[in-house]
Enzyme design. Sequence first.
Site, PDB file in Angstrom:
ATOM      1  N   HIS A  25     -29.018  26.549  -6.652  1.00  0.00           N
ATOM      2  CA  HIS A  25     -29.507  26.551  -5.271  1.00  0.00           C
ATOM      3  C   HIS A  25     -28.362  26.446  -4.266  1.00  0.00           C
ATOM      4  O   HIS A  25     -28.542  26.756  -3.092  1.00  0.00           O
ATOM      5  CB  HIS A  25     -30.615  25.509  -5.052  1.00  0.00           C
ATOM      6  CG  HIS A  25     -30.181  24.083  -4.907  1.00  0.00           C
ATOM      7  ND1 HIS A  25     -30.211  23.179  -5.940  1.00  0.00           N
ATOM      8  CD2 HIS A  25     -29.736  23.395  -3.831  1.00  0.00           C
ATOM      9  CE1 HIS A  25     -29.797  21.998  -5.512  1.00  0.00           C
ATOM     10  NE2 HIS A  25     -29.503  22.097  -4.223  1.00  0.00           N
ATOM     11  N   ASP A  35     -30.322  24.445 -13.142  1.00  0.00           N
ATOM     12  CA  ASP A  35     -29.840  24.644 -11.766  1.00  0.00           C
ATOM     13  C   ASP A  35     -28.307  24.717 -11.701  1.00  0.00           C
ATOM     14  O   ASP A  35     -27.649  23.791 -11.244  1.00  0.00           O
ATOM     15  CB  ASP A  35     -30.369  23.499 -10.893  1.00  0.00           C
ATOM     16  CG  ASP A  35     -30.325  23.840  -9.406  1.00  0.00           C
ATOM     17  OD1 ASP A  35     -29.646  24.818  -9.036  1.00  0.00           O
ATOM     18  OD2 ASP A  35     -30.961  23.111  -8.623  1.00  0.00           O
ATOM     19  N   SER A  89     -25.648  17.779  -4.400  1.00  0.00           N
ATOM     20  CA  SER A  89     -26.049  18.882  -5.259  1.00  0.00           C
ATOM     21  C   SER A  89     -24.819  19.568  -5.808  1.00  0.00           C
ATOM     22  O   SER A  89     -23.900  19.882  -5.063  1.00  0.00           O
ATOM     23  CB  SER A  89     -26.879  19.890  -4.482  1.00  0.00           C
ATOM     24  OG  SER A  89     -28.208  19.495  -4.507  1.00  0.00           O
TER      25      SER A  89
HETATM   26  N1  ARG Z   1     -34.603  18.970  -3.615  1.00  0.00           N
HETATM   27  C1  ARG Z   1     -33.288  19.530  -3.810  1.00  0.00           C
HETATM   28  C2  ARG Z   1     -32.481  19.245  -2.548  1.00  0.00           C
HETATM   29  O1  ARG Z   1     -32.798  18.427  -1.836  1.00  0.00           O
HETATM   30  C3  ARG Z   1     -33.320  20.954  -4.203  1.00  0.00           C
HETATM   31  C4  ARG Z   1     -33.740  21.940  -3.153  1.00  0.00           C
HETATM   32  C5  ARG Z   1     -33.734  23.365  -3.604  1.00  0.00           C
HETATM   33  N2  ARG Z   1     -34.783  23.668  -4.565  1.00  0.00           N
HETATM   34  C6  ARG Z   1     -36.038  24.047  -4.228  1.00  0.00           C
HETATM   35  N3  ARG Z   1     -36.904  24.283  -5.178  1.00  0.00           N
HETATM   36  N4  ARG Z   1     -36.430  24.229  -2.991  1.00  0.00           N
HETATM   37  O2  ARG Z   1     -31.908  19.914  -1.786  1.00  0.00           O
HETATM   38  N1  GLU Z   2     -30.924  18.907  -3.762  1.00  0.00           N
HETATM   39  C1  GLU Z   2     -30.092  18.071  -2.952  1.00  0.00           C
HETATM   40  C2  GLU Z   2     -28.896  18.836  -2.387  1.00  0.00           C
HETATM   41  O1  GLU Z   2     -28.999  20.017  -2.163  1.00  0.00           O
HETATM   42  C3  GLU Z   2     -29.702  16.872  -3.717  1.00  0.00           C
HETATM   43  C4  GLU Z   2     -30.892  16.049  -3.845  1.00  0.00           C
HETATM   44  C5  GLU Z   2     -30.820  14.796  -3.027  1.00  0.00           C
HETATM   45  O2  GLU Z   2     -31.086  14.812  -1.827  1.00  0.00           O
HETATM   46  O3  GLU Z   2     -30.478  13.803  -3.684  1.00  0.00           O
HETATM   47  O4  GLU Z   2     -27.884  18.278  -2.063  1.00  0.00           O
END
Ligand code: ARG
Ligand code: GLU
Length: 710
Positions: free
Chosen positions: A83, A219, A645
């Site tokens: 991502h 990922d 991330s």
């Molecule tokens: N929750 C993760 C973050 O905060 C991953 C976001 C991307 N993935 C998704 N399925 N939208 O950024």
């Molecule tokens: N998915 C998050 C990022 O893009 C990390 C998840 C979190 O917030 O801990 O940095």
Amino acid sequence: MKRLLLSLAILLTSVMAFAGEGMWIPMLLQYNEKEMQEMGMRITADDIYSINHSSLKDAIVLFGGGCTGEIVSDYGLLLTNHHCGFDYIQKHSSVEHDYLTDGFWAMDRSQELPCPGLSVIFLREMRDVTEKVLFNITDDMTEEDRQKTISENIKRITAEVEKQTEYKVSIKPYFLGNEYYLLLNEVYTDVRLVGCPPSNIGKFGGDTDNWVWPRHTGDFSVFRVYADPDGHPADYSASNIPYRPAKHLEISLKGADEGDFAFVFGYPARTSEYLPAVAVDQEANVIDPIAVRLRGEILDIYNTYQEQDKKVRIQYASKHAGLGNGWKKWMGVTEGINHFRGVQKKRFYEESFQEWALGARNRYMYIDLLKNFEQKYKELEPYRVAYTYLSNAGLNIEIFDFAGNFNKLSQVTKETPQEEIDKMITGLKKATENFFKDYYQPIDREVARTMLKEYLEHQPTDFRPGFLNEIKDVDAYVEQLFEKSLFADKDRVMEFLESFKPSKVKKLQKDPALLAYQSLIGFYRDEVNPKMGPINKEIDRMQRIYMKGQMAMEPEKRFSPDANFTLRVTYGKVEGFKPQDGKNFRHFTTLEGIMEKENPDIYDYVVEPKLKALYNSKDYGRYADKDGTMHVAFTASVHTTGGNSGSPILTADGQLLGLNFDRCWEGTMSDLVYDPDICRNISVDIRYVLFIIDKFAGAKNLIAEMDIVE
Ligand code: ARG
Ligand code: GLU
């Protein structure tokens, strides 16, 4: 009794500070070394950060300004999340080469794809410059004088250091402005895409599983950093060569066992662990629930239409992901804060702070703080709410947001140079193409009806943008809007742009969508911001003093500064968790779970045939766990946030164990209040990453250049 209360509170916070909490400054890690080693670490603080010899920090980068990446070979090979690489993968994708769907693998270096605009940043050194930045600062100077003196000091120090270094110099506040550190960074701008799995692996589970454990997402994506022939940063050139790092990470095949020490090294963006209770309460119980409700309604509308039509599903996939990410996270924040009594814990702590303040040496600085916080946050609340409506209800009406692009064109006069107009028109044509490519008007009409009704129902007259107060009947207004506005129809917009003359701006100036946009923005500029700005400034000032007070109250305690997008070390243990009575989560998932989730009819759960074949033949090679299964992801009690991330999660020996990519939503409150019982970060197991690169993609060339420790 008072003493007891105080020591109880200190005990409580010290316990809270143990086991997982804290985002530590790498150059000060010697203060954590003992604890880390007691928890199992077998390397030293100096192995992690040193400026005298190569250390793990030389393998860590800020990737693309928003994520973390790590170097895993002597030739600049880099790993980060799928991502995090998504935008660059998308830019290289077309109907003929759909790398998002099919994945991409460079089988030799000539096939690696340049990514204009992508950079990585290495931290070369950091220095404590607190004394120099706070030189001539006194407690009784005005806030304006203070800021002015600090800016001048920073400017002077930066200029001095710039003379002695080739690196980029920046100075950042830590502990809410009580300390300052100088960072010497090196920025590499030739970074190429080397490989990524198909989205069915890299995004497996999609938004459905986002923030959720158990998780099965592969990922990751692979890039390479290039340098000029002397190893220095350079923009893309065919003559550039792979960057040779001072250090790259070794990769462990041992896997993560329950209770193992683990640490994350990366770039957390923002946390707010030192807010007063009133602020946490406001965020968790006033602001987040509004944003969650509004976004939830929009997402319901998206879902209904996305389920009916495959084209719409793709058109709204990215918008859905964007709104859905915050929606789910904030839901978790509210749940977590309330379930784990985050506000009460803060209140309890504040009682002891107040008691301490009454006897403190500089008591005049501290005794009214908590009372004043209550007052200031109360003043702030209606404006924060107004802003939440504006950004979540107002600007999520796509036609308003799109019309906003034409604001500048609507101000063109006969005097505007033709050249400037031409440039605007070219840009707007492009924006129009982009907008309508992913636009489905029935969705926008319904979002507009729903959001405007929400606005009128819940926001008092003075807290609404002016155009709303002229609406008598929302349904009729929305009908009219889409009938009358130029922006409802692509052909009309294009025609208008083709034949644009300054005399035509009247048409724009009367357009209901553009008028609504101007009203929304004007309301923010003229009403919300002028009120909110000064209150926030005062809160920042108080927050700085409160931080100082907390540190004075517990001089023995190690405090960790809030995340500020600088390099940090966080540590804890590989462990599962119990989110609810009767629910007990194991710390890892396996390929079995991917097969259990498989559903060819649900986009998020389609399994690649080749992955299935590998599963059926159990062809895992050396990447299998000792239990014989293929481990996919694991949880740990390591304090992380957005920006982490792609960060490496490392073993007691500093070897790569996995890539951090998410948190479980029950613990997303950790940005405000960390609770070691419930806050877990989620990482993809490096063995699954290698398995996909090796067995699934056959990119043995990449495996060969990594340092894999069996
Ligand atoms: N929750 C993760 C973050 O905060 C991953 C976001 C991307 N993935 C998704 N399925 N939208 O950024
Ligand atoms: N998915 C998050 C990022 O893009 C990390 C998840 C979190 O917030 O801990 O940095």
